[in-house]
Design an enzyme around this catalytic site. Structure first.
Site, PDB file in Angstrom:
ATOM      1  N   GLY A  13      12.004 -13.955  -4.918  1.00 18.87           N
ATOM      2  CA  GLY A  13      12.874 -14.028  -6.086  1.00 18.87           C
ATOM      3  C   GLY A  13      12.486 -12.975  -7.101  1.00 18.87           C
ATOM      4  O   GLY A  13      11.332 -12.553  -7.170  1.00 18.87           O
ATOM      5  N   ARG A  74      14.427 -12.506   0.289  1.00 18.99           N
ATOM      6  CA  ARG A  74      13.550 -13.027   1.344  1.00 18.99           C
ATOM      7  C   ARG A  74      14.086 -12.587   2.700  1.00 18.99           C
ATOM      8  O   ARG A  74      15.258 -12.267   2.845  1.00 18.99           O
ATOM      9  CB  ARG A  74      13.453 -14.542   1.242  1.00 18.99           C
ATOM     10  CG  ARG A  74      12.785 -14.982  -0.062  1.00 18.99           C
ATOM     11  CD  ARG A  74      12.647 -16.491  -0.186  1.00 18.99           C
ATOM     12  NE  ARG A  74      11.841 -16.826  -1.356  1.00 18.99           N
ATOM     13  CZ  ARG A  74      12.314 -16.950  -2.580  1.00 18.99           C
ATOM     14  NH1 ARG A  74      13.608 -16.789  -2.794  1.00 18.99           N
ATOM     15  NH2 ARG A  74      11.517 -17.235  -3.590  1.00 18.99           N
ATOM     16  N   GLY A 104       5.508 -12.981  -4.785  1.00 13.04           N
ATOM     17  CA  GLY A 104       4.698 -14.173  -4.966  1.00 13.04           C
ATOM     18  C   GLY A 104       3.793 -14.481  -3.791  1.00 13.04           C
ATOM     19  O   GLY A 104       3.399 -13.594  -3.024  1.00 13.04           O
ATOM     20  N   ASP A 105       3.490 -15.756  -3.641  1.00 17.06           N
ATOM     21  CA  ASP A 105       2.540 -16.195  -2.629  1.00 17.06           C
ATOM     22  C   ASP A 105       2.978 -15.790  -1.216  1.00 17.06           C
ATOM     23  O   ASP A 105       2.177 -15.316  -0.411  1.00 17.06           O
ATOM     24  CB  ASP A 105       2.375 -17.718  -2.720  1.00 17.06           C
ATOM     25  CG  ASP A 105       1.263 -18.233  -1.838  1.00 17.06           C
ATOM     26  OD1 ASP A 105       0.186 -17.630  -1.815  1.00 17.06           O
ATOM     27  OD2 ASP A 105       1.472 -19.263  -1.160  1.00 17.06           O
ATOM     28  N   GLY A 106       4.268 -15.954  -0.909  1.00 13.33           N
ATOM     29  CA  GLY A 106       4.774 -15.566   0.408  1.00 13.33           C
ATOM     30  C   GLY A 106       4.683 -14.072   0.639  1.00 13.33           C
ATOM     31  O   GLY A 106       4.427 -13.616   1.759  1.00 13.33           O
ATOM     32  N   THR A 127       5.879 -13.062  -9.835  1.00 16.38           N
ATOM     33  CA  THR A 127       6.728 -14.230  -9.587  1.00 16.38           C
ATOM     34  C   THR A 127       6.718 -15.139 -10.803  1.00 16.38           C
ATOM     35  O   THR A 127       5.658 -15.360 -11.409  1.00 16.38           O
ATOM     36  CB  THR A 127       6.251 -15.020  -8.358  1.00 16.38           C
ATOM     37  OG1 THR A 127       6.908 -16.297  -8.316  1.00 16.38           O
ATOM     38  CG2 THR A 127       4.749 -15.252  -8.363  1.00 16.38           C
ATOM     39  N   ILE A 128       7.869 -15.693 -11.153  1.00 13.67           N
ATOM     40  CA  ILE A 128       7.917 -16.602 -12.299  1.00 13.67           C
ATOM     41  C   ILE A 128       7.169 -17.898 -12.004  1.00 13.67           C
ATOM     42  O   ILE A 128       6.750 -18.602 -12.919  1.00 13.67           O
ATOM     43  CB  ILE A 128       9.365 -16.925 -12.719  1.00 13.67           C
ATOM     44  CG1 ILE A 128      10.080 -17.778 -11.662  1.00 13.67           C
ATOM     45  CG2 ILE A 128      10.147 -15.664 -13.032  1.00 13.67           C
ATOM     46  CD1 ILE A 128      11.372 -18.392 -12.152  1.00 13.67           C
ATOM     47  N   ASP A 129       6.985 -18.221 -10.718  1.00 16.53           N
ATOM     48  CA  ASP A 129       6.377 -19.504 -10.349  1.00 16.53           C
ATOM     49  C   ASP A 129       4.890 -19.586 -10.665  1.00 16.53           C
ATOM     50  O   ASP A 129       4.328 -20.674 -10.719  1.00 16.53           O
ATOM     51  CB  ASP A 129       6.584 -19.769  -8.847  1.00 16.53           C
ATOM     52  CG  ASP A 129       8.050 -19.765  -8.456  1.00 16.53           C
ATOM     53  OD1 ASP A 129       8.883 -20.162  -9.291  1.00 16.53           O
ATOM     54  OD2 ASP A 129       8.361 -19.354  -7.326  1.00 16.53           O
ATOM     55  N   ASP A 131       2.440 -18.811  -8.723  1.00 14.58           N
ATOM     56  CA  ASP A 131       1.866 -19.526  -7.579  1.00 14.58           C
ATOM     57  C   ASP A 131       1.034 -18.631  -6.657  1.00 14.58           C
ATOM     58  O   ASP A 131       0.921 -18.895  -5.462  1.00 14.58           O
ATOM     59  CB  ASP A 131       2.970 -20.209  -6.768  1.00 14.58           C
ATOM     60  CG  ASP A 131       3.935 -19.229  -6.124  1.00 14.58           C
ATOM     61  OD1 ASP A 131       3.883 -18.021  -6.456  1.00 14.58           O
ATOM     62  OD2 ASP A 131       4.756 -19.652  -5.290  1.00 14.58           O
ATOM     63  N   ARG A 173       9.200 -23.711  -7.991  1.00 14.15           N
ATOM     64  CA  ARG A 173       9.019 -24.065  -6.590  1.00 14.15           C
ATOM     65  C   ARG A 173       8.091 -25.275  -6.492  1.00 14.15           C
ATOM     66  O   ARG A 173       8.458 -26.360  -6.911  1.00 14.15           O
ATOM     67  CB  ARG A 173       8.523 -22.883  -5.762  1.00 14.15           C
ATOM     68  CG  ARG A 173       9.498 -21.725  -5.717  1.00 14.15           C
ATOM     69  CD  ARG A 173       9.187 -20.738  -4.630  1.00 14.15           C
ATOM     70  NE  ARG A 173       9.661 -21.188  -3.327  1.00 14.15           N
ATOM     71  CZ  ARG A 173       9.374 -20.587  -2.184  1.00 14.15           C
ATOM     72  NH1 ARG A 173       8.577 -19.530  -2.186  1.00 14.15           N
ATOM     73  NH2 ARG A 173       9.883 -21.033  -1.061  1.00 14.15           N
ATOM     74  N   ARG A 254      15.073 -16.758 -15.203  1.00 16.29           N
ATOM     75  CA  ARG A 254      14.726 -15.457 -14.617  1.00 16.29           C
ATOM     76  C   ARG A 254      15.350 -14.283 -15.345  1.00 16.29           C
ATOM     77  O   ARG A 254      14.984 -13.142 -15.100  1.00 16.29           O
ATOM     78  CB  ARG A 254      15.191 -15.401 -13.156  1.00 16.29           C
ATOM     79  CG  ARG A 254      14.274 -16.124 -12.203  1.00 16.29           C
ATOM     80  CD  ARG A 254      14.717 -15.873 -10.782  1.00 16.29           C
ATOM     81  NE  ARG A 254      13.840 -16.516  -9.848  1.00 16.29           N
ATOM     82  CZ  ARG A 254      14.136 -16.742  -8.579  1.00 16.29           C
ATOM     83  NH1 ARG A 254      15.316 -16.361  -8.119  1.00 16.29           N
ATOM     84  NH2 ARG A 254      13.290 -17.327  -7.792  1.00 16.29           N
TER      85      ARG A 254
END
Length: 326
Positions: A13, A74, A104-106, A127-129, A131, A173, A254
């Site tokens: 994202g 993605r 992000g993490d992914g 990433t805004i999450d 994470d 998430r 976002r």
């Protein structure tokens, strides 16, 4: 002598500050005699060789914009080991010496997959999450949390005027940081996050406690994936015979210009990533640790466990006038 070429992509994202980081990478690279090639649309754009050379002129006006000028997304194909092999061929075709991945993490896990293919890669937490466990904060989180606070503040004004109950779902998430921080800073009464699991029935009871304590317009901030807040709102109205409104903040979080904190972090991490290319420090994440940029090996980064800020959570509990979580 051949110039070194840096590849760059934004994965997952979008997050505010991506463009600030892209511009930083491009301008820092040019000042050091490097060229930059962007792969449009994340890992999928890499596999499909959707590439574009980026110069300082291309990024001149993007620094303060949200989103990503090279698009994000993605890729299901990238999870397939055989299809992932195409990445190496595409990078070779574009004569890319090293790849910088924002996400992000992914995306960090995807960067490790690329490293295992023999590709020189650097990951930037974006990433805004919030994470990415190896980094105290990721680019985009501060802006998203501020946007959530603004939304909650604005809606609270009319909820209090009309004495209505408010439920707000925010992104994140499976990380509760946006909910926790925005809930605290908007003076919300109840916060629901995955790190502190609570049932829908318990939340309804907690709202009842607020009403009995003469708070006739309590605000509940809920991290996504916890439960259907529209259904909860219906149950709250049926239980207490009082109007309740549910709002999903969604992509509002976002959008917009990145905050000073996100711009600063984007600059610091972008410069650090280019310096990694210049020094040959590959297979790392540019992580924020104790307000310093540290290089964390990808293997260590993907195994890191996120540490929930229990101190922040307990500050929220102590802050509340009512004993919400007894």
């Amino acid at each position: 002598m051949k110039k070194k070429i840096i590849g760059i992509l934004t994965s997952g994202g979008d997050a505010q500050g991506m463009n600030a980081c892209i511009k930083t990478v491009v301008t820092t690279a040019e000042r050091n005699g490097l060229e930059v090639v962007a792969f449009l649309g994340g890992f999928q754009g890499l596999l499909e060789n959707k590439s574009k050379k980026l110069t300082s002129e291309d990024v001149d006006l993007c620094f303060n914009l949200g989103g990503s000028i090279i698009y994000a997304g993605r890729s299901k194909d990238f999870t397939d080991e055989q299809k992932r092999q195409k990445a190496k061929d595409v990078l070779r075709k574009n004569k890319v010496d090293a790849l910088i991945v924002l996400g992000g993490d992914g995306s960090v896990r995807g960067s490790l997959d690329l490293k295992n293919l023999g590709i020189d890669v650097i990951a930037i937490p974006c990433t805004i999450d919030n994470d990415v466990p190896c980094s105290d904060r990721s680019i985009g989180f501060d802006t998203a949390a501020n946007n959530a606070v603004d939304l909650i503040d604005n809606v609270q004004e009319t909820m209090k005027t009309n004495r209505r109950i408010l439920l707000v779902e925010v992104m994140g998430r499976y990380c509760g940081d946006i909910a926790l921080y925005s809930g605290m800073c908007s003076e919300s009464d109840i916060i629901v996050i995955p790190e502190k699991k609570q049932s829908a029935e318990k939340i309804i009871r907690e709202i009842g406690k607020q009403l009995k304590a003469h708070n006739d317009s309590p605000t509940v901030v809920v991290a996504e994936h916890q439960f259907d807040i529209n259904e909860i709102a219906k149950k709250v109205e049926a239980t207490y015979k009082k109007e309740c409104r549910a709002i999903i903040a969604g992509y509002y979080q976002r959008g917009g210009k990145p905050t000073m904190q996100d711009r600063l972090l984007a600059i610091r991490m972008g410069v650090s990533a280019v310096e990694c290319v210049l020094s040959g420090a590959f297979g790392v994440v540019t992580a924020l640790k104790d307000d310093n940029i540290k290089l964390i090996p990808l293997e260590k980064a993907v195994k890191a466990k996120r540490k929930f800020r229990e101190d922040v959570w307990h500050t929220f509990i102590r802050l509340k006038k009512y004993e919400t979580y007894n």
